[in-house]
Design a protein around this motif. Structure first.
Motif, PDB file in Angstrom:
ATOM      1  N   UNK A 148       0.831  -1.210   0.000  1.00  0.00           N
ATOM      2  CA  UNK A 148       0.000   0.000   0.000  1.00  0.00           C
ATOM      3  C   UNK A 148       0.865   1.260   0.000  1.00  0.00           C
ATOM      4  N   UNK A 149       1.962   1.235   0.767  1.00  0.00           N
ATOM      5  CA  UNK A 149       2.862   2.389   0.821  1.00  0.00           C
ATOM      6  C   UNK A 149       3.460   2.681  -0.548  1.00  0.00           C
ATOM      7  N   UNK A 150       3.985   1.657  -1.212  1.00  0.00           N
ATOM      8  CA  UNK A 150       4.605   1.880  -2.514  1.00  0.00           C
ATOM      9  C   UNK A 150       3.590   2.283  -3.578  1.00  0.00           C
ATOM     10  N   UNK A 151       2.379   1.729  -3.518  1.00  0.00           N
ATOM     11  CA  UNK A 151       1.350   2.132  -4.475  1.00  0.00           C
ATOM     12  C   UNK A 151       0.921   3.578  -4.263  1.00  0.00           C
ATOM     13  N   UNK A 152       0.747   3.981  -3.004  1.00  0.00           N
ATOM     14  CA  UNK A 152       0.366   5.365  -2.722  1.00  0.00           C
ATOM     15  C   UNK A 152       1.496   6.337  -3.035  1.00  0.00           C
ATOM     16  N   UNK A 153       2.721   5.951  -2.707  1.00  0.00           N
ATOM     17  CA  UNK A 153       3.872   6.803  -3.015  1.00  0.00           C
ATOM     18  C   UNK A 153       4.024   6.974  -4.526  1.00  0.00           C
TER      19      UNK A 153
END
Length: 120
Positions: A10-15
């Motif tokens: 989720x972090x990498x997708x949002x970033x």
């Protein structure tokens, strides 16, 4: 799926999504070609890298070893700076006008007159 891996994905997708959004806004909002080129080459490249990292993490948990995302990431990281350099060199060759707010214009050497540019 492990809880911490879901957070990493989720972090990498949002970033990545936020970098792509910022790069797209920069592409539309910047006033001249030289400034406008920074959006797609810098922020969008980082954004696609983040999205592809999230995809790599997701598919590594399913047990499928997919090299497609890694190849796409390497391709983007190699081709984006090269294409930006070629676009800038073309703009300089065609003596594209920049606005006065564009930084670094004093560092650009003056274009040398070629034989085909002279009125003989």
């Amino acid at each position: 799926m492990q809880h911490w891996m879901e957070w990493a994905i989720a972090f990498f997708l949002l970033l990545g999504g936020s970098f792509v959004l910022i790069g797209s806004i920069g592409l539309t909002r910047m006033p001249d070609f030289f400034m406008r080129l920074h959006g797609p080459t810098k922020a969008t490249t980082l954004g696609m890298g983040g999205i592809l990292l999230g995809s790599i993490f997701f598919f590594s948990l399913t047990g499928d070893v997919s090299i497609h995302e890694l190849l796409i990431t390497i391709f983007l990281l190699i081709t984006a700076p090269i294409s930006a350099h070629m676009l800038i060199k073309t703009a300089l060759h065609h003596k594209l006008i920049a606005i006065s707010k564009t930084r670094g214009l004093d560092k650009i050497p003056p274009a040398q007159a070629k034989a085909h540019d002279r009125n003989v």
